[in-house]
Write an enzyme that holds these catalytic residues in place. Structure first.
Site, mmCIF file in Angstrom:
data_model
loop_
_atom_site.group_PDB
_atom_site.id
_atom_site.type_symbol
_atom_site.label_atom_id
_atom_site.label_comp_id
_atom_site.label_asym_id
_atom_site.label_seq_id
_atom_site.Cartn_x
_atom_site.Cartn_y
_atom_site.Cartn_z
ATOM 1 N N GLY A 3 17.899 -1.934 78.259
ATOM 2 C CA GLY A 3 16.796 -2.626 78.935
ATOM 3 C C GLY A 3 15.503 -1.852 79.072
ATOM 4 N N ASN A 45 10.212 -11.911 70.259
ATOM 5 C CA ASN A 45 11.231 -10.883 70.046
ATOM 6 C C ASN A 45 10.512 -9.581 69.676
ATOM 7 O OD1 ASN A 45 13.870 -9.762 69.529
ATOM 8 N ND2 ASN A 45 13.435 -9.933 67.334
ATOM 9 N N HIS A 82 11.177 -5.983 67.508
ATOM 10 C CA HIS A 82 12.078 -5.363 66.532
ATOM 11 C C HIS A 82 11.509 -3.996 66.153
ATOM 12 C CE1 HIS A 82 15.137 -5.190 63.449
ATOM 13 N NE2 HIS A 82 14.212 -4.787 62.612
HETATM 14 C C1 GAR Z 1 14.890 -1.908 70.870
HETATM 15 O O1 GAR Z 1 14.616 -0.853 69.972
HETATM 16 C C2 GAR Z 1 14.576 -3.249 70.228
HETATM 17 O O2 GAR Z 1 13.441 -3.213 69.397
HETATM 18 C C3 GAR Z 1 15.819 -3.503 69.426
HETATM 19 O O3 GAR Z 1 16.874 -3.103 70.271
HETATM 20 C C4 GAR Z 1 16.404 -2.032 71.105
HETATM 21 C C5 GAR Z 1 16.710 -2.389 72.540
HETATM 22 O O4 GAR Z 1 16.430 -1.318 73.402
HETATM 23 N N1 GAR Z 1 15.941 -4.886 69.033
HETATM 24 C C6 GAR Z 1 16.400 -5.283 67.851
HETATM 25 O O5 GAR Z 1 16.827 -4.521 67.007
HETATM 26 C C7 GAR Z 1 16.337 -6.794 67.618
HETATM 27 N N2 GAR Z 1 16.609 -7.104 66.246
HETATM 28 P P1 GAR Z 1 16.194 -1.560 74.941
HETATM 29 O O6 GAR Z 1 17.424 -2.300 75.477
HETATM 30 O O7 GAR Z 1 16.072 -0.184 75.529
HETATM 31 O O8 GAR Z 1 14.950 -2.377 75.100
#
Ligand code: GAR
Length: 215
Positions: free
Chosen positions: A11, A106, A108
């Protein structure tokens, strides 16, 4: 604008959005945070910030349709106007994506359309790419696809490891997502065709916001 956050893990992007929304001048407020994962570290972050939080565990649903229907109901009950996926690692059904079309973002950790999917930083290093980054985009049915709102560039260093590169990209994500959300919440980033038009100082400039490499 009333925001609903979907997340699955630690999160940190949600935390960046919570921080941004805590400023009275920011044009968005988070009204609900929903995790599909009962063990997500982000649950404590949302609760500490006083945000109504739900766990909708996909494992308790028969199929994607019933899971997505539960998500949809919780978002609607909370009065959500824009959904922000923040590390939400579930594939959504076409029906859900259609019903939130141009009302779901979203983030990424790559310069889309390059390096969609998982294990992004490992693949960037294996490919020998010199530039990577992060993208905020409107959600479409195909994973990590959709009109791009904003991108941040991050230079790959010769001695980078997955850990060092992912940390720098994550820092860029935390700056980028609030910037992109502000543009959308203020109505300055709109989908036209399948591209985003940005409105800046009285004129419309087509194309996403670009944040150059961070020092
Ligand atoms: C982040 O790096 C986000 O960009 C990625 O998951 C991570 C979540 O971290 N999302 C994806 O890869 C979506 N395809 P967080 O829970 O610390 O925000």
């Amino acid at each position: 604008m009333k925001i609903g956050i979907l997340f699955s893990g630690r999160g940190s992007n949600m935390s960046a959005l919570i921080e941004a929304c805590s400023d009275a001048n920011f044009p968005a407020e988070i009204v609900v945070a929903i995790s599909n994962n009962p063990d997500a570290g982000g649950l404590a972050i949302a609760q500490k910030a006083g945000i109504p939080t739900h766990v909708i565990n996909h494992r308790e649903y028969e199929n994607r349709e019933t899971f997505d229907a539960a998500l949809d109901a919780a978002l609607k009950t909370a009065g959500v106007e824009l959904v922000c996926n923040a590390g939400f690692m579930r594939i959504l059904t076409n029906g859900f994506v259609e019903s939130w079309k141009n009302r779901q973002l979203n983030i990424h950790p790559s310069l889309l359309p390059a390096f969609k999917g998982l294990h992004v930083h490992e693949r960037v290093l294996t490919a020998g790419a010199r530039i990577t980054g992060a993208t905020v985009h409107f959600v479409r049915a195909e994973m990590d696809e959709g009109p791009i709102v904003a991108q941040a560039a991050v230079a790959v260093q010769p001695d980078d490891t997955v850990e060092t590169l992912s940390a720098r990209v994550l820092a860029a994500e935390h700056k980028l997502y609030p910037m992109a959300l502000r543009l959308v919440a203020e109505g300055k980033a709109r989908v036209q065709g399948e591209r985003v038009a940005l409105q800046a100082a009285g004129h419309t400039e087509t194309g996403p916001l670009f944040v150059p490499p961070l020092a």
